[in-house]
Design a protein around this motif. Structure first.
Motif, PDB file in Angstrom:
ATOM      1  N   SER A 272      -8.749 -14.968 -45.587  1.00 16.12           N
ATOM      2  CA  SER A 272      -9.568 -13.814 -45.985  1.00 16.12           C
ATOM      3  C   SER A 272     -10.709 -14.327 -46.849  1.00 16.12           C
ATOM      4  O   SER A 272     -10.479 -14.824 -47.955  1.00 16.12           O
ATOM      5  CB  SER A 272      -8.733 -12.798 -46.772  1.00 16.12           C
ATOM      6  OG  SER A 272      -7.701 -12.264 -45.980  1.00 16.12           O
TER       7      SER A 272
ATOM      8  N   GLN B 147      -8.447  -7.174 -46.293  1.00 20.49           N
ATOM      9  CA  GLN B 147      -7.342  -7.293 -45.340  1.00 20.49           C
ATOM     10  C   GLN B 147      -7.115  -5.986 -44.580  1.00 20.49           C
ATOM     11  O   GLN B 147      -5.999  -5.578 -44.281  1.00 20.49           O
ATOM     12  CB  GLN B 147      -6.050  -7.712 -46.067  1.00 20.49           C
ATOM     13  CG  GLN B 147      -6.181  -9.041 -46.787  1.00 20.49           C
ATOM     14  CD  GLN B 147      -4.966  -9.390 -47.605  1.00 20.49           C
ATOM     15  OE1 GLN B 147      -3.850  -9.006 -47.265  1.00 20.49           O
ATOM     16  NE2 GLN B 147      -5.155 -10.129 -48.690  1.00 20.49           N
ATOM     17  N   GLY B 148      -8.243  -5.291 -44.311  1.00 19.96           N
ATOM     18  CA  GLY B 148      -8.182  -4.087 -43.505  1.00 19.96           C
ATOM     19  C   GLY B 148      -7.811  -2.830 -44.251  1.00 19.96           C
ATOM     20  O   GLY B 148      -7.714  -1.758 -43.647  1.00 19.96           O
TER      21      GLY B 148
ATOM     22  N   SER C  22      -9.536 -11.222 -35.534  1.00 18.19           N
ATOM     23  CA  SER C  22      -8.940 -10.050 -36.160  1.00 18.19           C
ATOM     24  C   SER C  22      -9.385  -8.819 -35.394  1.00 18.19           C
ATOM     25  O   SER C  22     -10.481  -8.785 -34.843  1.00 18.19           O
ATOM     26  CB  SER C  22      -9.359  -9.939 -37.627  1.00 18.19           C
ATOM     27  OG  SER C  22      -8.938  -8.718 -38.194  1.00 18.19           O
TER      28      SER C  22
ATOM     29  N   GLN D  33     -11.505  -6.881 -38.707  1.00 14.58           N
ATOM     30  CA  GLN D  33     -12.200  -7.561 -39.788  1.00 14.58           C
ATOM     31  C   GLN D  33     -13.194  -8.571 -39.219  1.00 14.58           C
ATOM     32  O   GLN D  33     -12.947  -9.177 -38.174  1.00 14.58           O
ATOM     33  CB  GLN D  33     -11.214  -8.301 -40.695  1.00 14.58           C
ATOM     34  CG  GLN D  33     -10.251  -7.379 -41.425  1.00 14.58           C
ATOM     35  CD  GLN D  33     -10.943  -6.612 -42.533  1.00 14.58           C
ATOM     36  OE1 GLN D  33     -11.530  -7.192 -43.425  1.00 14.58           O
ATOM     37  NE2 GLN D  33     -10.867  -5.300 -42.471  1.00 14.58           N
TER      38      GLN D  33
ATOM     39  N   SER E 224     -15.528 -10.815 -46.402  1.00 13.95           N
ATOM     40  CA  SER E 224     -14.860  -9.738 -45.667  1.00 13.95           C
ATOM     41  C   SER E 224     -14.633  -8.526 -46.556  1.00 13.95           C
ATOM     42  O   SER E 224     -14.357  -7.439 -46.081  1.00 13.95           O
ATOM     43  CB  SER E 224     -13.514 -10.231 -45.127  1.00 13.95           C
ATOM     44  OG  SER E 224     -12.618 -10.512 -46.189  1.00 13.95           O
TER      45      SER E 224
END
Length: 1417
Positions: free
Chosen positions: A579, A604-605, A485, A488, A583
């Motif tokens: 995910s 998820q950012g 990613s 992430q 995270s």
């Protein structure tokens, strides 16, 4: 919100209190879960099973369900028919349990009827996940660990006393974990904190659940135990060898997997694996592993798991195993073994020294009937199929040298280990340098040998290598896992490394248990989600594996069965994106601090919020605890901290207050809500307790948060148990000091109005009992001060018992660890004996056999301390300690015993190896220390005797004397022996003079000397030392204070510090130590640093309890500890531009310089401002301005004012423009000009000057004198010629005066003692007057000028280290370099050696940012 209104209207209509149907308890079950303790909630009414609607379903309701079913604690309430929609009626639409009821019938609930007729749907059926009655905790997964059972309120460990294997078998079967393979009784798994299950289980082994086993109360109500029982379950538990249907000691290898016997595939199957099978079955050792036809009738499935045994394991389940990507196994390719058949049989030893013939197809299958005790492994490669090659022989693991190492050699290793093909043969210690022997060198395998030690080589144990040449391999079966990613760490596209290439993992049919396994393996939490909504991934790559089906018994993804490896296992749209819980991040925003604000979650950012539907204090408690912010003071609603943006991740959160993460609380599914950002939830946390004003977060004034402000706690009636709770809560070890009745600071009249009455076992101060202070006013003399430390408990152990002699052990974070004997001194030992009430130390013998991990921190006790934790301690850069090198102490054993006094007047023989280990049985009351050197390993030498600290005179003082001091103090080697009160003049007695150590004495007072207390010195001759373990810290930057490249002074040299593993705690300690604030950041975006230097230390991991960088554990000192790109650059909170171009305070003169000219008195004018050098624009630039510049620099008169960038354009800022001077100003700063930095110029207009004088630096030659330089032609003007003539006349007069002075001194030698005394007084007065005249210090400053018969000293900086001026180009006048500079401003520590008989020791200059000036001459 709509759901809440629906409940309030409907609930009032149908609420029934305390209903039981016909007086009967509602029958309950969980349906369609993985086991009986999870699933869809169903109740039985009128003989028919129906469901419960999840409206307002909470963990309190689920807790009652789990309790009624005997299924432990409720751990989840998945909604929206998570376990599938039910059939039949919907009997209940809600329950309102308190959580303490025994059955659901005891709760308030809706009327029982079929609600399908009221528009309710099975799509909203409630579900419950219960923990079960028993669990295994603290192991590698759910199938190994400490046995705990649920009491109805908490998980309680089960005693290991009388715990049996049948009980373990029931537990493993109940958990779906196979069979029990290990029960560790009477082995402490962890401290049980005094809470032990009060019953013993007496299972027979056939019970379906532990709760159904017979139980008996522990005798006397207390279970005998040495800790909690530990159980390991495995699916690979039972093995047999089959031939024609009978189990013997030879045949086909079969394993019982989930009740079914399955043959093992022979690819790959090694002799090491076979040895373990024979050993497990009591069949001796493996003779061979012949291929055999498939013998199982009707068993088409062959187990494709691949075992990687070393051969030393006792059971096959102990070996590493991989199943991921295993290909299907063909019939006739099953693993077989021929065992020796006799457990006691000893086979002849294989002749490993004889190489196999080239071209022979030697293999494991054709192994001879002999015993091979050698073993092979790969180390530090991240798995069993990559790493440094190591061989076990004669009880020692050793390596292979990389001379001639190639793929043919690597092929033998990979095949021997069952790791597929060789991809790479690495050299130069690619996987790190090993230790121990180097067994093989110049290996020359053909690639077909069965064992790597059967290849031709130089000979066993013969080599000409070092461990930096250790060989390694990477095999095709080496596996690695990662998430890809851009932004992430614990979320992204899942990739696996196989056959030398990274490729994707396919997501079909990946379940929750597989995702959890992946997240746990990557250190990203215990759960995660498979994201199927992401778009197609760009680019192409292998899609290595599909069909992964992990089981509870698997401890890593590699053990999970799957489809075979295939380059294209699925389509691109089926690549897995995961995910993990790890995270996600949590923060509070817009609340004025880290412990108050709008609740936001990163996933998820994207940062998103939580909707305030049902948001309450239980939810807020979880947030505050997760953030380490104490207790929740308020749960805020309606975007009280402002509306957020981005997603709304959670809605209808229903925490109990005990969850570890807010996203583990029951809620609607992730990302589902019916809110907008006007309903964002927030919290205000207290951060209830802290220690303030000390050396760090683990010492200082005790303060608690009142909800409004931090308030000090009274020292009246404050107890040690309360301090213990505080230290534990803050993660600071144990309390070692409570200063009662001693004011730490004035409490300003604000004192906490309660007294804490902790018992010492409470988890937080918040939970301790409190009582109001009598009369509402707490008696106090100030605020209480608490000091915590990890170095609290010490003991001496001999054969497992603690006495007054033996191996020294310390309790470090709950674990006893032996101390390393390196740098262990008799002074340290004395403190240990005193702390334990064991009298005094007699000796410190070495050689005790320690554990694998020794505590390597070094203590620097003076011997007077009462506790070991009071001694200075260093851990930075300390190397690992070898076994058998543990510190030991023999104490006198009697606290009142008085030993005979040691005879210090008998010096040790010159050749004797005197040491503390051979110290006599006598009492040594003298102590040694170094003072005023900035640390325990540099400074003025002082000895304590007869209650007084005294010094040593520097007559005859040299490195041999200094060596004894450094070794006695455990400070390494001596770097410098300083004299002339280099570290300042001491006070008190002068104990020793004319010292003449050989260098190997155990104590400095045992060296030959003039005699104890006899001397002819004064304190301006006090001796000092600088040892190799002396440490200092600084930041190096051209224009910043409190920011720059971090450097440490070690072994006499400044070097960089590496940034690997450096976290916020470490950075904060560094900034605090340098006086640069309490926090900082590690800057990884700076470019490579110019130049070369040592990179002294890496892997620094400070703890909250450390008060300085020196106490932080790290990697060992090493000249090249990391690559240049890993040097640490730190910016502290106190960062600011340098007010000076030098480290020292400076005048306007140092803020001005000339650049680009042919001398230091000509060039482009540059000025220092706001932390950087800049130029002056030539607008209005004239000879008047040039005159001021020349005079300010001491360069004589201005000859010319240069314009238009005559000396080349500068760079950086143009600081001054339109400068207008009168010509008589003392500084350019006194002239009129435009505001700083405001100009309309370019660097082509930079101003310059040419002055009449010359100010060049005179280089120092070897003899220490200065060479003269050629004058510029401009100096030979008429005034210059006149000066030369007058100078010559003055020189003649000076010769006459010197002649008269020498004659006068000769007459003075004949004067009486009275005249001598008078002359001394005159000398003292002259000394004082000279000091005043030359500006060496104010009258109240001590300035020591060398008396006659002392050579002058010149300070020579270490190469690469800037002098104290650090940027000032001014030449130091020679007359100011003579003598000793004992008082100067600036941040310089200058180490130099007095030029006595030997002048061969390099001087050392130490410049430390932000420290007080200390000059070592």
């Amino acid at each position: 919100m709509a759901l809440g209104r629906r409940l309030s209207l409907r609930g009032l209509c149908v609420l029934l209190l305390g209903t039981m149907v016909g007086g009967q308890v509602l029958e309950l079950r969980l349906k369609d879960g993985a086991h009986r303790c999870e699933g869809r909630v169903e109740v039985k009414h009128q003989g028919e099973w129906g469901t419960v609607d999840h409206l307002d379903w909470s963990l309190k309701d689920a807790s009652v369900v789990c309790r009624q079913l005997g299924c432990g604690a409720a751990v989840g309430i998945p909604q929206e028919a998570y376990f599938g929609p039910g059939l039949g009626p919907i009997w209940l639409v809600y329950t309102l349990c308190e959580g303490t009821e025994s059955t659901v019938s005891d709760c308030r609930h809706s009327n029982i009827k079929d609600y399908r007729n009221d528009s309710y749907s099975h799509n909203w059926d409630a579900g419950v996940v219960c923990s079960g009655f028993v669990r295994l905790a603290g192991g590698d997964g759910p199938c190994s660990g400490r046995v705990e059972v649920y009491s109805g309120e908490a998980w309680i460990p089960v005693s290991d006393g009388n715990f049996t294997l049948p009980t373990a078998q029931v537990i493993c079967a109940e958990l779906g974990c196979g069979k029990a393979v290990s029960v560790q009784g009477h082995e402490l798994f962890r401290e049980s904190d005094g809470r032990v299950w009060a019953e013993e289980f007496r299972c027979e082994g056939e019970e379906p659940e532990l709760s159904l086993c017979p139980r008996v109360p522990c005798p006397g109500g207390t279970c005998h135990h040495s800790g909690a029982a530990q159980v390991v379950c495995s699916a690979y538990s039972e093995v047999r060898l089959m031939t024609n249907g009978s189990s013997q000691c030879e045949g086909q290898v079969e394993m019982n997997i989930s009740g079914q016997w399955r043959a093992l595939c022979a690819s790959p199957w090694s002799l090491a694996d076979a040895n373990v099978v024979c050993h497990q079955l009591g069949c001796g050792v493996a003779i061979s592993t012949p291929g055999r036809p498939h013998l199982v009738e009707g068993g088409d499935q062959i187990l494709t798991a691949r075992f990687h045994c070393s051969g030393a394991e006792s059971f096959l389940w102990s070996c590493p195993v991989t199943a991921l990507g295993g290909p299907d196994c063909s019939h006739g390719n099953t693993a077989s073994v021929i065992c020796s058949g006799n457990q006691t049989q000893v086979l002849p030893q294989c002749n490993d020294s004889k190489a196999e013939l080239e071209g022979s197809a030697a293999s494991v299958e054709s192994a001879p009937y002999c015993s091979d005790s050698r073993q092979l492994r790969l180390v530090d490669g991240g798995g069993p199929c990559a790493g440094r090659v190591e061989i076990l022989d004669q009880g020692s693991w050793g390596t292979i040298c990389d001379d001639g190492w190639d793929l043919d050699d690597a092929r033998v290793v990979c095949r021997q280990l069952g790791c597929g093909e060789a991809l790479n043969a690495t050299g130069s210690a690619h996987f790190g340098a090993g230790s121990g022997p180097i067994w093989l060198d110049d290996l020359n395998c053909t690639g077909k040998e069965s064992h790597v030690w059967r290849c031709p080589s130089r000979g066993w144990g013969r080599h000409d290598c070092r461990h930096k040449q250790d060989a390694g391999v990477i095999c095709s079966e080496f596996l690695a896992l990662r998430m890809v990613s851009e932004d992430q760490q614990c979320a992204g596209w899942l990739e696996v490394f196989y056959n030398g290439t990274w490729g994707s993992v396919c997501r079909s049919p990946m379940e929750d248990i597989t995702v959890s396994m992946i997240c746990r393996q990557l250190g990203c939490g215990d759960s995660g989600t498979l994201n199927s909504s992401v778009g197609l991934r760009e680019g192409s790559r292998p899609r290595w594996v599909d069909g992964i089906r992990c089981r509870k018994t698997d401890t890593s993804l590699w053990q999970c069965p799957s489809d075979p490896w295939n380059y294209t296992s699925c389509s691109p749209k089926e690549e897995a994106y995961i995910s993990c819980e790890g995270s996600r991040q949590l923060r509070l925003v817009d609340g004025g601090g880290p412990c108050a604000g709008r609740v936001e979650i990163l996933d998820q950012g994207s940062w998103g919020t939580i909707c305030d539907d049902r948001w309450n204090m239980e939810d807020a408690h979880v947030v505050c605890r997760q953030l380490g912010c104490g207790e929740a003071l308020e749960a805020t609603l309606s975007s009280s901290f402002g509306a957020g943006s981005g997603p709304i991740w959670l809605d209808n959160v229903k925490c109990t207050g005990k969850e570890s993460h807010v996203w583990r609380c029951p809620s609607q599914r992730w990302g589902k809500h019916n809110c907008d950002h006007r309903e964002d939830a927030g919290v205000i946390c207290s951060g209830f307790v802290r220690l303030a004003g000390g050396d760090g977060p683990c010492s200082g004034r005790l303060e608690v948060h009142s909800g409004e402000a931090w308030t000090p706690v009274s020292d009246g009636n404050f107890t040690l148990p309360t301090a213990q709770v505080i230290c534990a809560e803050l993660g600071c070890g144990k309390a070692v000091s409570v200063l009662g009745q001693v004011p730490f600071r004035e409490s300003d009249g604000r004192v906490w109005a309660e007294e804490f009455r902790c018992e010492g076992e409470e988890p937080k101060l918040w939970w301790c009992p409190r009582v109001p202070c009598p009369g509402g006013t707490c008696h106090h003399s100030g605020a209480v001060q608490v000091v915590c430390s990890v170095y609290t408990d010490v003991r001496l152990v001999t054969n497992g018992s603690s006495q007054c002699e033996g191996q020294v052990e310390m309790n470090i974070f709950g674990r006893w660890r032996a101390l390393c004997a390196s740098h262990w001194s008799l002074a340290n030992a004395n403190v240990v004996c005193r702390q334990l009430g064991c009298g005094v130390s007699i000796s410190t013998p070495n050689g005790a056999e320690g554990s694998d991990q020794l505590w390597k921190a070094r203590f620097h006790c003076s011997g007077t301390e009462s506790f070991l934790w009071k001694c200075p301690v260093t851990a930075l850069g300390v190397p690992d300690c070898s076994r058998g090198n543990t510190a030991s102490v023999i104490c006198s054993g009697n606290q009142t015993q008085v030993l005979p006094q040691c005879d210090h007047f008998v010096s040790e023989p010159a050749g004797s190896e005197g040491s503390e280990e051979s110290a006599p049985y006598c009492s040594d009351s003298r102590q040694l220390r170094l003072v005023d050197g900035g640390g325990p390993c540099a400074g003025r030498v002082e000895i304590l005797d007869q209650g007084s600290w005294g010094t040593i005179c520097d007559d005859g003082w040299d490195l041999d004397d200094a060596r004894v001091v450094c070794r006695q103090l455990g400070c390494g080697e001596a770097l410098n022996a300083t004299g002339s009160a280099h570290f300042g003049a001491g006070s008190g007695p002068i104990w020793l003079d004319d010292l003449n150590c050989a260098g190997n004495e155990s104590q400095v007072w045992r060296c030959p000397s003039r005699g104890w207390g006899r001397h002819d010195c004064r304190h301006k001759e006090d001796a000092g030392v600088i040892c190799s373990d002396f440490l200092a810290l600084r930041m190096v930057s051209e224009d910043q204070q409190c920011a720059g490249w971090l450097e440490v002074f070690y072994n006499g040299t400044w070097g960089s510090v590496c940034r690997n593993l450096m976290d916020d705690v470490t950075v904060s300690i560094i900034c605090r130590q340098l006086g640069c604030g309490d926090s900082g950041t590690l800057n990884t975006s700076v470019g490579l640093r110019e130049g070369s230097r040592p990179r002294w230390v890496d892997l620094i991991q400070c703890r909250k309890t450390d008060t300085s960088l020196w106490q932080c554990p790290s990697g060992p000192w090493k000249y090249n500890s990391c690559s240049p790109k890993e040097e640490a650059y730190i910016s502290c909170a106190g960062r600011r531009p340098k007010s000076c171009p030098t480290a020292a305070p400076c005048t306007d003169r140092e803020k001005l310089r000339l650049r680009g000219g042919d001398s230091e008195c000509s060039g482009r004018v540059e000025v220092w401002h706001s932390g950087s050098w800049g130029t002056v624009c030539d607008d209005s630039w004239s000879l008047a301005e040039a005159e001021v510049v020349c005079q300010q620099l001491g360069c004589g008169q201005a000859l010319e004012a240069m314009r238009a960038g005559t000396f080349g354009p500068g760079n950086g800022s143009i600081w001054l423009d339109e400068v207008r001077c009168g010509g008589r100003e003392s500084s350019l700063w006194d002239c009129a000009a435009e505001p700083w930095g405001q100009s309309d110029c370019k660097h082509e207009e930079d101003a310059g000057v040419r002055c009449s004088g010359v100010r060049t630096t005179l280089p120092t030659n070897i003899a220490g004198t200065r060479t003269t330089s050629n004058s510029l032609p401009g100096i030979f003007s008429l005034p210059g010629v006149l000066c030369v003539i007058l100078g010559s006349l003055l020189f003649l007069v000076l010769i006459i005066l010197v002649t008269q002075l020498l004659r006068w001194r000769a007459e003075c030698r004949a004067l009486s003692s009275y005249e001598d005394a008078l002359a001394e007084a005159v000398y003292e007065e002259l000394d004082y007057l000279l000091t005043q005249k030359e500006g060496l210090g104010s009258p109240d400053q001590r300035t020591d000028v060398p008396a006659e018969n002392y050579d002058d000293v010149e300070e020579v900086p270490v190469p690469g280290t800037p002098p104290c001026s650090q940027g000032s180009e001014e030449e130091v006048p020679p007359e100011k370099e003579d003598g000793v500079r004992s008082s100067q401003t600036g941040s310089c520590l200058n180490f130099s050696r007095e030029a006595k008989g030997d002048s061969g020791y390099d001087d050392v200059e130490l410049s430390a940012l932000g420290t007080s000036p200390v000059t070592f001459s």
